[in-house]
Design a protein around this motif. Sequence first.
Motif, short mmCIF file in Angstrom:
data_model
loop_
_atom_site.label_atom_id
_atom_site.label_comp_id
_atom_site.label_asym_id
_atom_site.label_seq_id
_atom_site.Cartn_x
_atom_site.Cartn_y
_atom_site.Cartn_z
N ALA A 227 0.84 -1.20 0.00
CA ALA A 227 0.00 0.00 0.00
C ALA A 227 0.88 1.26 0.00
N SER A 228 2.18 1.08 -0.16
CA SER A 228 3.10 2.22 -0.15
C SER A 228 2.91 3.07 -1.41
N ASP A 229 3.43 4.26 -1.37
CA ASP A 229 3.25 5.26 -2.43
C ASP A 229 3.75 4.74 -3.80
N PRO A 230 2.84 4.60 -4.80
CA PRO A 230 3.22 4.03 -6.10
C PRO A 230 4.28 4.86 -6.85
N THR A 231 4.20 6.18 -6.74
CA THR A 231 5.16 7.03 -7.45
C THR A 231 6.56 6.84 -6.87
N LEU A 232 6.62 6.90 -5.55
CA LEU A 232 7.91 6.69 -4.86
C LEU A 232 8.55 5.38 -5.30
N TRP A 233 7.76 4.30 -5.28
CA TRP A 233 8.34 2.98 -5.55
C TRP A 233 8.62 2.74 -7.03
N ARG A 234 7.78 3.28 -7.90
CA ARG A 234 8.12 3.22 -9.33
C ARG A 234 9.50 3.84 -9.54
N TYR B 269 3.79 0.72 -16.43
CA TYR B 269 3.34 -0.59 -15.95
C TYR B 269 3.50 -0.69 -14.44
N LEU B 270 4.70 -0.29 -13.96
CA LEU B 270 4.96 -0.38 -12.51
C LEU B 270 3.94 0.46 -11.74
N TYR B 271 3.71 1.68 -12.20
CA TYR B 271 2.80 2.57 -11.49
C TYR B 271 1.39 1.98 -11.44
N ARG B 272 0.97 1.40 -12.56
CA ARG B 272 -0.38 0.84 -12.62
C ARG B 272 -0.51 -0.34 -11.64
N GLN B 273 0.48 -1.22 -11.64
CA GLN B 273 0.45 -2.38 -10.73
C GLN B 273 0.46 -1.95 -9.27
N PHE B 274 1.29 -0.95 -8.96
CA PHE B 274 1.45 -0.51 -7.57
C PHE B 274 0.22 0.25 -7.07
N THR B 275 -0.59 0.72 -8.00
CA THR B 275 -1.81 1.44 -7.62
C THR B 275 -2.93 0.45 -7.32
N GLU B 276 -3.02 -0.60 -8.15
CA GLU B 276 -4.10 -1.58 -7.98
C GLU B 276 -4.01 -2.30 -6.63
N THR B 277 -2.79 -2.55 -6.18
CA THR B 277 -2.60 -3.29 -4.93
C THR B 277 -3.10 -2.51 -3.71
N ARG B 278 -3.20 -1.19 -3.86
CA ARG B 278 -3.68 -0.38 -2.73
C ARG B 278 -5.13 -0.69 -2.38
N ASP B 279 -5.92 -1.06 -3.41
CA ASP B 279 -7.35 -1.34 -3.17
C ASP B 279 -7.53 -2.51 -2.21
N ILE B 280 -6.68 -3.53 -2.37
CA ILE B 280 -6.79 -4.72 -1.50
C ILE B 280 -6.50 -4.32 -0.06
#
Lengths: 298, 298
Positions: A227-234, B269-280
């Motif tokens: 659930a960490s920040d997607p922009t940071l981790w990308r 791709y990374l940003y999209r994947q890392f965003t979807e996981t937040r919903d869970i």
Amino acid sequence: MFNQVTIIGFGLIGSSIARAMIEKKLTNTIVCVDKDQEVCTHVLALGIADDATTDASLGVEGSDLVILCCPVGAMEFVGSRIAGHLQKGAIVTDVGSVKGRVIEMLQPRLPSHAHLVPAHPISGAENTGPDAGFAELFINRWCIVTPLPHTELQALEKVTKLWEAMGSMVEIMESDHHDLVLGLTSHLPHLIAYSVVGTATDLEDDIKSEVIKFSAGGFRDFTRLAASDPTLWRDVFLNNKPAVLEVLQRFTEDLTALQKAIRKGDGEYLYRQFTETRDIRSAIVDAGQAEYLTPLDE
Amino acid sequence: MFNQVTIIGFGLIGSSIARAMIEKKLTNTIVCVDKDQEVCTHVLALGIADDATTDASLGVEGSDLVILCCPVGAMEFVGSRIAGHLQKGAIVTDVGSVKGRVIEMLQPRLPSHAHLVPAHPISGAENTGPDAGFAELFINRWCIVTPLPHTELQALEKVTKLWEAMGSMVEIMESDHHDLVLGLTSHLPHLIAYSVVGTATDLEDDIKSEVIKFSAGGFRDFTRLAASDPTLWRDVFLNNKPAVLEVLQRFTEDLTALQKAIRKGDGEYLYRQFTETRDIRSAIVDAGQAEYLTPLDE
């Protein structure tokens, strides 16, 4: 300690630094720079900055310390914007999770009279944004500082003292070494957590709801990281590519060996592996770094 | 609720059940069976059983409920030992993390007058052994009960009421379905955690000490899972092979896709994947299953 400090990026880390510096009286003035006008307005309303602007070049004028708290991917752009506006002798530091690439992006852009002292506080929290910050975030946490070979000792000392004043323990390290160690302790675990939780998002809805319901078995721990920040981790993965790919390769080899042992029914191999990993946990507990001793569900 | 209960295996779970049943006055007598004579002696000294023996066939005589809290790998042996000594109409239940194989191991061995009601409490803690148990371990935790098609309703109800009396929420499920859901929420996360921490054990000593020092970045969460009981987890993986290998395959595919995106520098791709996981994660928080809201280090 400082006369005027500019913090660029008022998310969790930036706003926590502002709060800690105010509480510890480490600066006379704090200038907020954030690309989002709403954040600037909100930060002034919160009373955690004296001035706020969306214009980084304007925001750094007259500051003896500039702290870059923006995502790693924005460092190059921000570095170019502020370069011509830094006060003579200004110290520029950052909080990026990657150090080699950040140095590559900032160093060539900054004027020779400025002092670059890269840093990385190993701390964070589940929530992001200026409201999520708190002054105690860095207390008893490590902050790794990665000076360049030519960094002036005085500038290094000032940044070290700043982090110690905010409650951190400071470790000096070479940037490449930082990126490898953090690649294993932080970047790989996050990538794997994103991947496990991503696997769950692909499930049919009825199974997905059960995965949520019975997440206490271990999956829940992964969802917190994922659930960490997607922009940071990308930006971390794009900018620490060689180290991340290397530790990922090692991990994949080890996982494949476990997979083979399961397929073959090799209980001895599994037992041996599962026993060795306990020693590392004991070492972390002994080092006082084991924080989450709340019941673990199996 | 019961007259005499035999608990076989006095580790964390077994000793917690004994403590909870005493506290809630759910039985007149508790008999401890443990293969280790020292554990038997210690359990009596702790006052969490009225009688104790290393002989399972002796220990189940006269009990109206038998709870198997031994590792999954020991179920077959224990089932054979107790079969001829069960009281007429006795209920046999267990707490194994795998259900399909446990049913395969127990059902053919038990006499037809006994009632098998398999169960799995989704709860645990970092420490093991009879001293680690506590009566509150099951409060607000799920317990999944997986009755067989022919299980008598009365026996199912008694086991359900027992878990509810100890504070758990009970869910009825088919054993195959249990093994798939838990394969993802519990078995896969543990396997991956063992693997990540195993990767660290192979490192040179100087890097290893830094991994321990800076473990707060995410690695620490994995070490907690990887400190779980090696015997328990060896048996889980050996006895839930098809489900574990299937979810592992799905995970590997997803991780390989992320690896490829990092190699190619595919930030979108990374940003999209890392965003979807937040919903869970949000769904878990909404479901009241997110326990660890202590600061997460990045």
